[in-house]
Design an enzyme around this catalytic site. Structure first.
Site: not given
Ligand SMILES: [Zn+2]
Ligand SMILES: [Zn+2]
Length: 189
Positions: A50, A48, A53
């Protein structure tokens, strides 16, 4: 030198075991680490990009998976957990000493409510499901990654077998849309 995507990705993926029974995750504290016990393997494990996280130092991506929340137990030093951002959809529980995120939980109405988000690299056991895809890849630019390097990042992800998406994977996006349509009454629940 190519940037590190994540230690579990840089040198190719190691396949998990279908019958892996779960195990323990620990934060990075050298004394009194927080310990989480997972009662099964994880699902939908993925890279991920983003900003929310938890990522290991130097990595562009996190590797994050889900597990039903009734399969997760805090088994040691839970008094060191604190919620990173109480206003976020996912309440991420981090160690207040080392900063590692142990698990994320959704308390409000949401298609993924009931699933906890975890990082299997915090375990020294082998057999966890390997990453299945890469999500929110373009988001690494928002954290300062040079957009000119994106072709290289996407090629590297594909070279280890990870399809790249700028949201979640199609099955997960479909699950979210189905939940939304059922809430709106335009699809049967
Ligand atoms: Zn810690
Ligand atoms: Zn993320």
């Amino acid at each position: 030198m190519a940037p590190s995507l994540h230690p579990l990705i840089d040198n190719g993926l190691v396949k998990g075991q279908a019958d892996f029974p779960g195990g323990k995750l620990r934060c990075h504290c050298s004394s009194n680490p927080i310990e989480i016990t997972l009662g099964s393997n994880v699902a939908h494990n993925h890279a991920c990009g983003c900003s929310k996280c938890w990522k290991p130092k130097g990595a562009l991506f996190s590797v994050v998976a889900v597990i039903p929340k009734d399969k997760l137990q805090v088994t040691a030093n839970g008094d060191k957990l604190k919620i990173v951002d109480t206003s976020a959809t996912i309440q991420r529980y981090a160690c207040k000493d080392c900063g590692v995120h142990l698990y994320g939980r959704i308390e409000k109405e949401h298609p993924f409510k009931g699933l906890d988000f975890v990082h299997v690299e915090l375990s020294d056991q082998k057999g966890w499901q390997e990453p299945q895809f890469a999500a929110f890849v373009s988001s690494i630019i928002e954290q300062g990654f040079d957009p000119k390097g994106m072709d290289e990042v996407r090629s590297k992800l594909r070279s280890v077998g990870l399809e790249t998406y700028d949201a979640l994977s199609p099955p997960l996006m479909d699950a979210i849309a189905t939940w939304t349509a059922q809430k709106a009454g335009v699809l049967p629940a």
